[in-house]
Design a protein around this motif. Structure first.
Motif, PDB file in Angstrom:
ATOM      1  N   ALA A   1      10.546  64.171  33.563  1.00 27.20           N
ATOM      2  CA  ALA A   1      11.418  64.875  32.611  1.00 27.20           C
ATOM      3  C   ALA A   1      11.711  66.296  33.084  1.00 27.20           C
ATOM      4  O   ALA A   1      12.847  66.767  32.970  1.00 27.20           O
ATOM      5  N   LEU A   2      10.693  66.984  33.604  1.00 21.31           N
ATOM      6  CA  LEU A   2      10.917  68.335  34.112  1.00 21.31           C
ATOM      7  C   LEU A   2      11.885  68.318  35.284  1.00 21.31           C
ATOM      8  O   LEU A   2      12.818  69.120  35.343  1.00 21.31           O
ATOM      9  N   LEU A   3      11.675  67.406  36.220  1.00 24.64           N
ATOM     10  CA  LEU A   3      12.587  67.314  37.372  1.00 24.64           C
ATOM     11  C   LEU A   3      14.003  66.970  36.928  1.00 24.64           C
ATOM     12  O   LEU A   3      14.976  67.472  37.487  1.00 24.64           O
ATOM     13  N   ASN A   4      14.125  66.133  35.907  1.00 26.44           N
ATOM     14  CA  ASN A   4      15.451  65.737  35.439  1.00 26.44           C
ATOM     15  C   ASN A   4      16.220  66.863  34.762  1.00 26.44           C
ATOM     16  O   ASN A   4      17.407  66.703  34.468  1.00 26.44           O
ATOM     17  N   THR A   5      15.599  68.022  34.547  1.00 28.25           N
ATOM     18  CA  THR A   5      16.374  69.156  34.049  1.00 28.25           C
ATOM     19  C   THR A   5      17.318  69.681  35.128  1.00 28.25           C
ATOM     20  O   THR A   5      18.290  70.353  34.808  1.00 28.25           O
TER      21      THR A   5
ATOM     22  N   LEU B   1      19.197  62.256  38.885  1.00 29.35           N
ATOM     23  CA  LEU B   1      18.913  60.882  39.281  1.00 29.35           C
ATOM     24  C   LEU B   1      18.083  60.244  38.178  1.00 29.35           C
ATOM     25  O   LEU B   1      17.372  60.937  37.460  1.00 29.35           O
ATOM     26  N   ASP B   2      18.132  58.930  38.090  1.00 27.68           N
ATOM     27  CA  ASP B   2      17.284  58.222  37.145  1.00 27.68           C
ATOM     28  C   ASP B   2      15.880  58.170  37.739  1.00 27.68           C
ATOM     29  O   ASP B   2      15.641  57.448  38.705  1.00 27.68           O
ATOM     30  N   LEU B   3      14.963  58.952  37.198  1.00 31.88           N
ATOM     31  CA  LEU B   3      13.607  59.019  37.717  1.00 31.88           C
ATOM     32  C   LEU B   3      12.632  58.128  36.949  1.00 31.88           C
ATOM     33  O   LEU B   3      11.422  58.232  37.148  1.00 31.88           O
ATOM     34  N   ASP B   4      13.164  57.236  36.118  1.00 29.43           N
ATOM     35  CA  ASP B   4      12.303  56.245  35.484  1.00 29.43           C
ATOM     36  C   ASP B   4      11.641  55.441  36.606  1.00 29.43           C
ATOM     37  O   ASP B   4      12.265  55.147  37.626  1.00 29.43           O
TER      38      ASP B   4
ATOM     39  N   THR C   1      18.384  64.830  47.995  1.00 23.29           N
ATOM     40  CA  THR C   1      19.289  65.015  46.868  1.00 23.29           C
ATOM     41  C   THR C   1      19.443  66.508  46.592  1.00 23.29           C
ATOM     42  O   THR C   1      18.994  67.341  47.388  1.00 23.29           O
ATOM     43  N   LEU C   2      20.062  66.826  45.482  1.00 23.49           N
ATOM     44  CA  LEU C   2      20.228  68.224  45.087  1.00 23.49           C
ATOM     45  C   LEU C   2      19.365  68.551  43.880  1.00 23.49           C
ATOM     46  O   LEU C   2      19.233  67.755  42.952  1.00 23.49           O
ATOM     47  N   PHE C   3      18.785  69.728  43.909  1.00 20.81           N
ATOM     48  CA  PHE C   3      18.093  70.313  42.774  1.00 20.81           C
ATOM     49  C   PHE C   3      19.005  71.455  42.343  1.00 20.81           C
ATOM     50  O   PHE C   3      18.967  72.539  42.926  1.00 20.81           O
TER      51      PHE C   3
ATOM     52  N   LYS D   1      21.622  73.470  42.967  1.00 23.38           N
ATOM     53  CA  LYS D   1      22.403  73.782  44.168  1.00 23.38           C
ATOM     54  C   LYS D   1      21.591  73.731  45.450  1.00 23.38           C
ATOM     55  O   LYS D   1      22.135  73.926  46.529  1.00 23.38           O
ATOM     56  N   ALA D   2      20.306  73.486  45.349  1.00 17.97           N
ATOM     57  CA  ALA D   2      19.432  73.490  46.526  1.00 17.97           C
ATOM     58  C   ALA D   2      19.191  72.059  47.009  1.00 17.97           C
ATOM     59  O   ALA D   2      18.851  71.176  46.213  1.00 17.97           O
ATOM     60  N   GLU D   3      19.360  71.844  48.307  1.00 18.96           N
ATOM     61  CA  GLU D   3      19.042  70.531  48.878  1.00 18.96           C
ATOM     62  C   GLU D   3      17.527  70.363  48.901  1.00 18.96           C
ATOM     63  O   GLU D   3      16.795  71.264  49.301  1.00 18.96           O
ATOM     64  N   ILE D   4      17.069  69.179  48.458  1.00 18.23           N
ATOM     65  CA  ILE D   4      15.638  68.871  48.470  1.00 18.23           C
ATOM     66  C   ILE D   4      15.427  67.463  49.006  1.00 18.23           C
ATOM     67  O   ILE D   4      16.360  66.662  49.077  1.00 18.23           O
ATOM     68  N   VAL D   5      14.195  67.172  49.361  1.00 16.52           N
ATOM     69  CA  VAL D   5      13.739  65.809  49.584  1.00 16.52           C
ATOM     70  C   VAL D   5      12.755  65.533  48.454  1.00 16.52           C
ATOM     71  O   VAL D   5      11.803  66.292  48.253  1.00 16.52           O
ATOM     72  N   LEU D   6      13.009  64.486  47.695  1.00 17.97           N
ATOM     73  CA  LEU D   6      12.191  64.136  46.539  1.00 17.97           C
ATOM     74  C   LEU D   6      11.457  62.835  46.835  1.00 17.97           C
ATOM     75  O   LEU D   6      12.076  61.823  47.147  1.00 17.97           O
TER      76      LEU D   6
END
Length: 191
Positions: free
Chosen positions: A132-136, A140-143, A155-157, A159-164
């Motif tokens: 839920a925190l990441l989905n702010t 992406l659907d993190l279910d 993906t993007l956080f 505006k920042a590119e991340i690897v999740l």
């Protein structure tokens, strides 16, 4: 796949970014990080030298002990390795050794190998409200049914590119560029 032992919390002051009963965000200890690009033949040779095969399936990770290979694209992987030395800033010697071993194994076969150990940092996001925190900020659907344990994506956080990477049912690792870390940490702290 169980939570990976690769990531350990940093021992530096201020490593805890968020500490709530339902979610924590902690900076991870430094790792050797290598960006590798090449075809399947080069990937096979690199994986053998690295000690963890490079996954060929999209969105896959292959953690093996203190190492992991993360699929980022059809010919691109992020290779991670922990030195096992507590308190080491960045495991330079390990990164150099791995670069040398992989370059020797791949030889003249076309490939690209870059030490990005200093470029990236990792944040460990864990707890029942981690998704839920990441989905702010990650859209992406993190279910767990849609983004299961072991899945990794670039993906993007905001505006920042991340690897999740989901490393456990309630645990994610966010790899981001060091220069973006204060931005990502600030949004997580306010999430």
């Amino acid at each position: 796949m169980p939570d990976t032992a690769l990531y350990a919390p940093a021992t530096t002051q201020g490593a805890s970014v968020v500490s709530r009963p339902d979610v924590t965000v902690t900076r991870a200890a430094p790792l050797a990080r290598l960006a590798f690009r090449g075809d399947a033949t080069a990937a096979g040779k690199a994986g053998a030298a690295f000690g963890a095969s490079l996954p060929m399936a999209p969105l896959a990770a292959n953690p093996v002990g203190q190492r992991a290979a993360l699929w980022l694209g059809p010919d691109e992987w992020l290779l991670l390795a922990a030195s096992g030395t507590v308190g080491e800033e960045v495991p330079w010697a390990l990164a150099r050794t791995l670069c040398d071993e992989i370059a020797t194994a791949v030889g003249t076969h076309p490939h690209a190998l870059v030490d990005v150990s200093e470029r990236n940092v990792a944040l460990i996001v864990s707890g029942p409200r981690a998704a839920a925190l990441l989905n702010t900020q990650v859209f992406l659907d993190l279910d767990e049914g849609a983004f299961p344990v072991g899945q990794v994506t670039r993906t993007l956080f905001t505006k920042a590119e991340i690897v999740l990477w989901r490393t456990g049912p309630d645990t994610f690792v966010v790899e981001c560029w060091r220069s973006f870390a204060p931005y990502v940490e600030g949004l997580l702290a306010n999430g």
